[in-house]
Design a protein around this motif. Structure first.
Motif, PDB file in Angstrom:
ATOM      1  N   ASP A 119       0.528  -1.115   0.599  1.00  0.00           N
ATOM      2  CA  ASP A 119      -0.135   0.189   0.236  1.00  0.00           C
ATOM      3  C   ASP A 119       1.069   1.273  -0.341  1.00  0.00           C
ATOM      4  O   ASP A 119       1.908   1.142   0.997  1.00  0.00           O
ATOM      5  CB  ASP A 119      -1.009  -0.004   0.990  1.00  0.00           C
ATOM      6  CG  ASP A 119      -1.516   0.813   1.214  1.00  0.00           C
ATOM      7  OD1 ASP A 119      -1.671   2.257   0.854  1.00  0.00           O
ATOM      8  OD2 ASP A 119      -3.399   0.565   1.616  1.00  0.00           O
ATOM      9  N   PRO A 120       0.516   2.402  -0.709  1.00  0.00           N
ATOM     10  CA  PRO A 120       1.638   3.066  -1.106  1.00  0.00           C
ATOM     11  C   PRO A 120       1.833   4.476   0.812  1.00  0.00           C
ATOM     12  O   PRO A 120       2.970   4.789   0.713  1.00  0.00           O
ATOM     13  CB  PRO A 120       1.090   3.796  -2.027  1.00  0.00           C
ATOM     14  CG  PRO A 120       0.338   3.056  -3.087  1.00  0.00           C
ATOM     15  CD  PRO A 120       0.089   2.370  -2.311  1.00  0.00           C
ATOM     16  N   ALA A 121      -0.021   3.796   1.069  1.00  0.00           N
ATOM     17  CA  ALA A 121       0.401   4.516   2.495  1.00  0.00           C
ATOM     18  C   ALA A 121       0.570   3.955   3.600  1.00  0.00           C
ATOM     19  O   ALA A 121       1.482   4.903   4.655  1.00  0.00           O
ATOM     20  CB  ALA A 121      -1.246   4.870   2.585  1.00  0.00           C
ATOM     21  N   MET A 122       1.808   2.939   3.394  1.00  0.00           N
ATOM     22  CA  MET A 122       2.877   2.093   4.003  1.00  0.00           C
ATOM     23  C   MET A 122       3.585   1.284   3.503  1.00  0.00           C
ATOM     24  O   MET A 122       3.383   0.049   3.505  1.00  0.00           O
ATOM     25  CB  MET A 122       1.546   0.953   4.527  1.00  0.00           C
ATOM     26  CG  MET A 122      -0.046   1.521   5.599  1.00  0.00           C
ATOM     27  SD  MET A 122      -1.155   0.190   6.077  1.00  0.00           S
ATOM     28  CE  MET A 122      -0.605  -0.159   7.750  1.00  0.00           C
ATOM     29  N   PRO A 123       4.537   2.299   3.721  1.00  0.00           N
ATOM     30  CA  PRO A 123       5.827   1.747   2.282  1.00  0.00           C
ATOM     31  C   PRO A 123       6.518   1.182   2.976  1.00  0.00           C
ATOM     32  O   PRO A 123       6.721   0.944   4.925  1.00  0.00           O
ATOM     33  CB  PRO A 123       6.543   3.147   2.287  1.00  0.00           C
ATOM     34  CG  PRO A 123       6.190   3.944   3.229  1.00  0.00           C
ATOM     35  CD  PRO A 123       4.057   3.790   3.804  1.00  0.00           C
ATOM     36  N   GLY A 124       7.011  -0.357   2.821  1.00  0.00           N
ATOM     37  CA  GLY A 124       7.501  -1.405   2.834  1.00  0.00           C
ATOM     38  C   GLY A 124       6.862  -2.073   3.821  1.00  0.00           C
ATOM     39  O   GLY A 124       7.464  -3.490   4.624  1.00  0.00           O
ATOM     40  N   LEU A 125       5.848  -2.131   3.895  1.00  0.00           N
ATOM     41  CA  LEU A 125       4.893  -3.726   4.866  1.00  0.00           C
ATOM     42  C   LEU A 125       3.880  -3.934   3.132  1.00  0.00           C
ATOM     43  O   LEU A 125       3.377  -3.232   3.057  1.00  0.00           O
ATOM     44  CB  LEU A 125       3.628  -2.417   5.485  1.00  0.00           C
ATOM     45  CG  LEU A 125       2.987  -3.721   5.801  1.00  0.00           C
ATOM     46  CD1 LEU A 125       3.510  -4.482   6.700  1.00  0.00           C
ATOM     47  CD2 LEU A 125       1.839  -3.236   6.831  1.00  0.00           C
ATOM     48  N   LEU A 126       4.643  -5.463   2.915  1.00  0.00           N
ATOM     49  CA  LEU A 126       4.286  -6.102   2.300  1.00  0.00           C
ATOM     50  C   LEU A 126       3.931  -7.290   2.855  1.00  0.00           C
ATOM     51  O   LEU A 126       3.605  -7.509   3.905  1.00  0.00           O
ATOM     52  CB  LEU A 126       5.741  -6.970   1.167  1.00  0.00           C
ATOM     53  CG  LEU A 126       7.186  -6.053   0.808  1.00  0.00           C
ATOM     54  CD1 LEU A 126       7.667  -7.063   0.226  1.00  0.00           C
ATOM     55  CD2 LEU A 126       6.057  -4.517  -0.120  1.00  0.00           C
ATOM     56  N   ALA A 127       2.285  -7.736   1.824  1.00  0.00           N
ATOM     57  CA  ALA A 127       1.516  -8.629   1.926  1.00  0.00           C
ATOM     58  C   ALA A 127       1.662  -9.824   0.308  1.00  0.00           C
ATOM     59  O   ALA A 127       1.823  -9.254   0.102  1.00  0.00           O
ATOM     60  CB  ALA A 127       0.270  -8.457   1.953  1.00  0.00           C
TER      61      ALA A 127
END
Length: 490
Positions: A370-378
């Motif tokens: 999510d662009p709003a949560m950079p560095g958090l991958l799913a």
């Protein structure tokens, strides 16, 4: 051996934290650690204790991925969909070849059958073409050895083919592999990640993920019996590989639905001795994939394909699902007349299928950010067969943000050195008796699901791990309750 308190991890820093120690999470931790990233792998339970342990255990040829749900005449008018299916099937076949090459000790090869009936949705020539095509997509590295036989010839060659109901137009015969023990694949992969520098903590539940400056702060709660505690660890990136639980990890996403859970039920039965070691691949009367898989002296049959929205922890096998699976088997083999009395046990799992819009499923493995949560991958949409492919996709995304550091791991994962059961329990992160019986030793694969040696193994584990007599008795009760919950006997 005494398990270290979780507080010893407090305030530690990592490049990446991987949440979920199923096949994908373990492979991702291995990829990242090997490439030089400071990596932590966490799970609220044991390695491979969720979806990875409840799969259909087949190294699937990928033919079904070419089967579109819309009418055949529409195929020329949907080129984008067919291209996506071809590309996905090519990746499946490449992964199949990789696992046959690198995991020979984890696979068994079997003869499978594909029945052709009058009125089938797919004519024989199209299925013939499909088998040739999937072999070509792999470059014929691991052939399926497919051929179509006349009914009489197939019946003469195989008791399973002879028992098929008609009217038959022919029987396809091919070779395919099955996982001998998918849970152990997860364990060995995680241990290899640890040898490469990864930190591992099972029975540690992620209860919060929050942004802290340029990093992520992950809160872990102890979930091992007789232990309490909490730790907060930092990482530059977080990989949510929690399978069908991805959208339920606190702080692990933006609130959008990223997986659609597909429930699959499998039923273990004893078929005629002449069927031993042979399998069947077909379509049910509902048009869904249907399999008969050989498993030692037995077979398991299924699955169902049902979309579910409930918490995967609460998903159970329903009597109607067992009846449906038995009914399809009796339709394929009229002479069997299977009933619930023939069922040894049954189990179900939830496949985390990717979705683009939250409503429809999408084939490819997807690594979302999510662009709003950079560095958090799913990571979604993977199977055990694709677990290494999914891990490589995640590793490339991490390298894109943190930079390249070292080469990717390749080749066979070396099995652990010969050691006693007590040493194994201490060295391989065993916390509960079920971990030892089902995922470190093959006892859980036996018809009795490991019950015969549970008492003896509990004593070995108690001596190695420092359990009290009360704890040992608790572990025996937990093992029996968990076995009855996961492997239902209707």
């Amino acid at each position: 051996m005494t398990r270290k308190t979780i507080e010893t991890l407090h305030d530690t820093d990592y490049d990446t934290i991987v949440i979920g120690a199923g096949a994908v999470g373990c492979a991702t931790a291995r990829q990242l650690a090997a490439r030089g990233f400071r990596t932590m792998l966490v799970d609220r339970a044991d390695f491979g204790a969720g979806t990875s342990s409840r799969s259909s255990r087949m190294l699937y040829s990928g033919l079904g991925y070419l089967a579109a749900r819309y009418p055949l005449w529409q195929m020329p008018f949907r080129p984008a969909d067919m291209i996506r299916r071809l590309l996905y099937t090519r990746e499946v076949m490449r992964c199949r070849a990789e696992l046959v090459r690198d995991m020979p000790g984890h696979l068994t090869k079997h003869r499978f059958h594909y029945p052709f009936r009058r009125g089938d949705r797919y004519p024989p020539w199209l299925v013939d073409l499909g088998f040739r095509l999937v072999e070509a997509l792999d470059g014929w590295r691991v052939p399926l050895a497919y051929r179509r036989l006349a009914p009489a010839q197939a019946a003469a060659d195989s008791a399973m083919a002879a028992a098929l109901g008609g009217p038959l137009r022919g029987v396809g015969v091919f070779e395919e592999y099955m996982y001998a023990w998918p849970e152990r694949i997860c364990v060995d992969t995680a241990l290899d990640a640890e040898r490469r520098g990864a930190t591992i903590r099972t029975y540690a539940e992620v209860t919060a993920i929050a942004r802290e400056g340029e990093d992520w702060l992950v809160t872990l709660e102890e979930r091992a019996p007789e232990m309490q505690g909490r730790a907060q660890v930092r990482a530059r990136m977080v990989v949510n590989a929690a399978g069908p639980w991805i959208d339920r990890v606190p702080g692990g996403g933006s609130g959008r639905r990223r997986v659609i859970g597909i429930k699959g039920v499998n039923v273990m039965v004893r078929l005629p001795e002449a069927f031993r070691g042979q399998g069947l691949e077909a379509f049910s009367r509902k048009g869904e994939p249907y399999y008969v898989f050989p498993w030692r002296d037995f077979h398991f049959i299924g699955p169902t394909e049902t979309e579910v929205t409930a918490n995967p922890d609460d998903i159970r096998v329903e009597e109607a699902e067992v009846d449906y699976i038995l009914g399809e088997a009796n339709h394929l083999f009229p002479g069997l007349q299977l009933t619930r009395a023939d069922v040894l046990h049954c189990w179900c799992g939830v496949r985390p299928t990717s979705t683009r819009d939250g409503r429809t499923t999408s084939l490819p493995v997807k690594v979302a950010e999510d662009p709003a949560m950079p560095g958090l991958l799913a990571v979604t949409g993977s199977t055990i067969m694709l677990h290494r492919h999914a891990a490589r996709q995640v590793a490339r995304r991490v390298e894109r943000r943190l930079g390249k550091r070292g080469p990717a791991p390749e080749g066979i994962i070396s099995p652990p050195q010969d050691q006693g059961i007590g040493q194994m329990a201490a060295a391989e992160h065993v916390v509960r008796l079920a971990d030892l019986i089902r995922r470190r030793l093959p006892d859980g694969l036996e018809p009795d699901l490991g019950r015969a040696r549970a008492e003896a193994l509990s004593r070995i584990a108690a001596a190695s791990l420092g359990w009290s007599e009360a704890r040992r008795q608790d572990e025996l009760r937990h093992f029996e309750e968990d076995t009855a919950r996961v492997y239902r006997q209707p």
